[in-house]
Write an enzyme that holds these catalytic residues in place. Structure first.
Site, PDB file in Angstrom:
ATOM      1  CG  ASP A 223     -41.313 -20.885 -50.513  1.00 48.39           C
ATOM      2  OD1 ASP A 223     -42.038 -21.752 -49.990  1.00 48.39           O
ATOM      3  OD2 ASP A 223     -40.244 -20.484 -50.007  1.00 48.39           O
ATOM      4  CG  ASP A 262     -42.409 -24.925 -49.146  1.00 48.69           C
ATOM      5  OD1 ASP A 262     -43.043 -25.046 -48.087  1.00 48.69           O
ATOM      6  OD2 ASP A 262     -41.201 -24.679 -49.168  1.00 48.69           O
ATOM      7  CG  ASP A 266     -42.407 -19.374 -47.229  1.00 49.92           C
ATOM      8  OD1 ASP A 266     -43.603 -19.064 -47.073  1.00 49.92           O
ATOM      9  OD2 ASP A 266     -41.978 -20.530 -47.060  1.00 49.92           O
ATOM     10  NE  ARG A 318     -46.228 -22.865 -41.842  1.00 49.53           N
ATOM     11  CZ  ARG A 318     -45.247 -23.620 -42.327  1.00 49.53           C
ATOM     12  NH1 ARG A 318     -44.727 -23.319 -43.502  1.00 49.53           N
ATOM     13  NH2 ARG A 318     -44.799 -24.654 -41.655  1.00 49.53           N
TER      14      ARG A 318
END
Length: 446
Positions: A223, A262, A266, A318
Site C-alpha cells: 500500500d 495494492d 489501507d 473501495r
C-alpha cells in the site's frame, strides 16, 4: 567587599581596544537558516471533535518536538532515518522537501526492478513457466516462485519505511512527493501525515494466483500508506495517485491485468481512531480498505474511522470498503466515471457500521445510482442527505442509496438499521457546500 579589577596598562589597553575594533569591523555573522515552516503548520494538531481521530487522547503528532527533533529531508536515506521507526516515540517533525524516491540508492542512483531480482528471476520465464496452458490451474510453486518471493523480499527491504509514534510528517510547499514508498504506520500511536503526494508504490514482483476468483488474478504488495494496529492518526491534505504508471495502462497476462499496485490507503489489523480529511485519491482500481479479512474478528470494536471532505476521483472501487468498524463518511465528493473500470463506491462488508451523509456523487458515462453501493456480506448502512450530480447538468438531486442498490440487486439487499450515531462531527456541512471541494483538497492546498 567588592572585588577590584586592575586596569590594564595604557599600551595593553590600546591593543585590546584595537583588537575589539578589528573584530567588530571584520566579523560577519553566519546567515540564519530560514524557518521552513513560518506558519507553524508542523505543530498543528487535529482539532477537538474532528472525527474519530480526535477521540481518546486526541492526535497531536510531533507538535511537542524539541528543536533537535525537527528535520528537513530531501533524500530517501534521510527520510527513513528521520521518521524514526516503529520503536521510537520521541516527538518529531519531519519536513519533506521536493521529490523523494524510494527506488534509489544512498547516492541517488535509480533502482529498477531488475536490480531487485535474485536467484535468476525474470518475468519472461515466470510467464512461460506458470502459463495456465502449461502449468494448469494448480497453485504456483517451485524454484521460480521461490525466486520471485526472494526478489520481493529485496524490494520490500528497500522501499518499506516505518513511522514512529508522536510524529508529524509534513510536505513543504506544493511539490513534496514520496514516490515508490511503502509508508507503514504500524503498531504506533499519534501520527499526522499532511501535504504530501504519495505516488506509484509499485510491486516489481506480483504473484499469479490461479485460484483467485473464477479465472485467476495477479496479486501485488505494498500500500502507499498502511495504517495497521495504530491509534490516533490524522491523514490530511494529501494526494494519492499512480504517477506515471496508471493502472489503466498496465498489460494483461493470462487474460488478467498485471496489477502492480495494492491500496492507496489501507487501515487494518485493529487500527483505531483515525480521521482522513481533505485528500485527493485518484485513479486507483482497489483504493481504500478498512479491515482486510472477514475472519479477523479481533477487529471488532476497532477500525473507527472518519472520512470527510475527500475527493474520490475516478477510482474503481473501495471508497472505502469496510469490515467491522464504525465508519463515518461525510461531505465527500465522488467523481464516478468509466464503467469499464468502475465497480462500486461504498463497500458494505462483514459487521460493518457505515454512516454516510451529505456526500455528492458526480455520475458520468451512464453509471447509475444503484451501482454506488455493494454488499460484501454486510447487513445495514445508514445514509442521509446524499445527492447525485448528473453529467453536464450540475444540478443536485437527492438519492436514496439503499433503495437504489436494493432495486438493482434484489438478491443481496441491505437494511438501514441504526446501530450507532457519530459523535465527533464538528464539521458536518450542508451538502451544497461540497460542490467546490475538488478545488480545495490534496497536497499543496494547505
Amino acid at each position: 567587599m567588592r572585588r577590584s579589577i586592575p586596569r590594564p596598562a595604557p599600551v595593553l589597553a590600546l591593543a585590546l581596544a584595537a583588537s575589539v575594533l578589528l573584530a567588530a569591523t571584520s566579523f560577519t555573522p553566519a546567515a540564519a537558516e530560514p524557518d521552513p515552516d513560518p506558519r507553524g503548520i508542523g505543530r498543528q494538531t487535529l482539532p477537538e471533535g474532528d472525527g474519530w481521530g480526535s477521540a481518546g487522547y486526541g492526535t497531536t503528532g510531533g507538535s511537542e518536538a524539541a528543536p533537535e527533533d525537527v528535520h528537513v529531508v530531501s533524500t530517501f536515506e534521510d527520510f527513513r532515518a528521520a521518521v524514526g521507526g516503529k520503536d521510537e516515540d520521541t516527538p518529531r517533525i519531519v519536513y519533506v522537501k521536493g521529490t523523494i524516491d524510494a527506488n534509489t540508492t544512498a547516492d541517488g542512483t535509480p533502482l529498477t526492478c531488475a536490480d531487485y531480482a535474485v536467484d535468476g528471476y525474470t518475468l519472461e520465464e515466470y510467464l512461460q513457466t506458470y502459463d495456465p496452458e502449461v502449468w494448469g490451474w494448480e497453485d504456483v510453486e517451485g524454484p521460480l516462485e521461490d525466486a520471485r518471493l526472494a526478489s520481493a523480499a529485496v524490494q520490500a527491504e528497500q522501499i518499506r519505511v516505518e513511522v514512529g509514534s508522536n510524529t508529524t510528517v509534513l510536505g513543504l510547499g506544493d511539490d513534496a512527493v514520496l514516490t515508490g514508498v511503502n509508508l507503514r504506520v504500524r503498531d504506533v500511536d499519534n501520527v499526522i501525515l499532511r501535504n504530501l503526494t504519495f505516488s506509484d508504490t509499485h510491486d516489481c514482483f506480483p504473484g499469479w494466483d490461479p485460484g483467485d476468483g473464477d479465472s485467476g488474478n495477479w496479486n501485488s504488495e505494498y500500500d502507499q500508506v498502511e495504517v495497521s494496529g495504530a491509534t490516533n492518526v490524522w491523514v490530511d491534505h494529501n494526494t494519492f495517485d499512480d504517477g506515471d504508471n496508471p493502472g489503466t495502462e498496465l498489460p494483461e497476462y493470462f487474460g488478467r491485468k498485471y496489477e502492480v499496485h495494492d491500496g492507496l490507503l489501507d487501515i487494518v489489523r485493529e487500527a483505531d481512531l483515525v480521521t482522513v480529511s481533505r485528500n485527493h485519491f485518484e485513479g486507483r482500481d482497489k483504493a481504500l480498505l478498512l479491515g482486510n479479512s472477514d475472519g479477523r474478528t479481533t477487529d471488532r470494536g476497532y477500525l473507527r474511522v472518519t472520512w470527510r471532505h475527500n475527493h474520490f476521483d475516478g477510482l474503481g472501487e473501495r471508497m472505502p470498503r469496510v469490515r467491522y468498524g464504525q465508519v463515518h463518511v461525510h461531505n465527500n465528493y465522488y467523481t464516478v466515471r468509466d464503467p469499464e473500470h468502475f465497480g462500486y463506491s461504498l463497500g458494505v462488508g462483514r459487521e460493518s457500521h457505515l454512516y454516510a451523509e451529505n456526500n455528492i456523487f458526480d455520475l458520468h458515462d451512464g453509471i447509475g445510482a444503484g451501482e454506488l453501493l455493494y454488499n460484501w456480506g454486510g447487513t445495514d448502512i445508514v445514509e442521509q442527505g446524499n445527492v447525485l450530480m448528473s453529467e453536464g447538468k450540475g444540478r443536485l438531486a437527492p438519492v436514496d442509496l439503499v433503495a437504489e442498490h436494493n432495486a438493482l440487486f434484489p438478491d443481496r439487499t441491505l437494511g438501514t438499521e441504526l446501530t450507532w450515531v457519530p459523535q465527533f462531527t464538528a464539521e458536518v456541512e450542508p451538502v451544497h457546500a461540497v460542490r467546490g471541494l475538488p478545488r480545495e483538497v490534496g497536497s499543496g492546498r494547505l
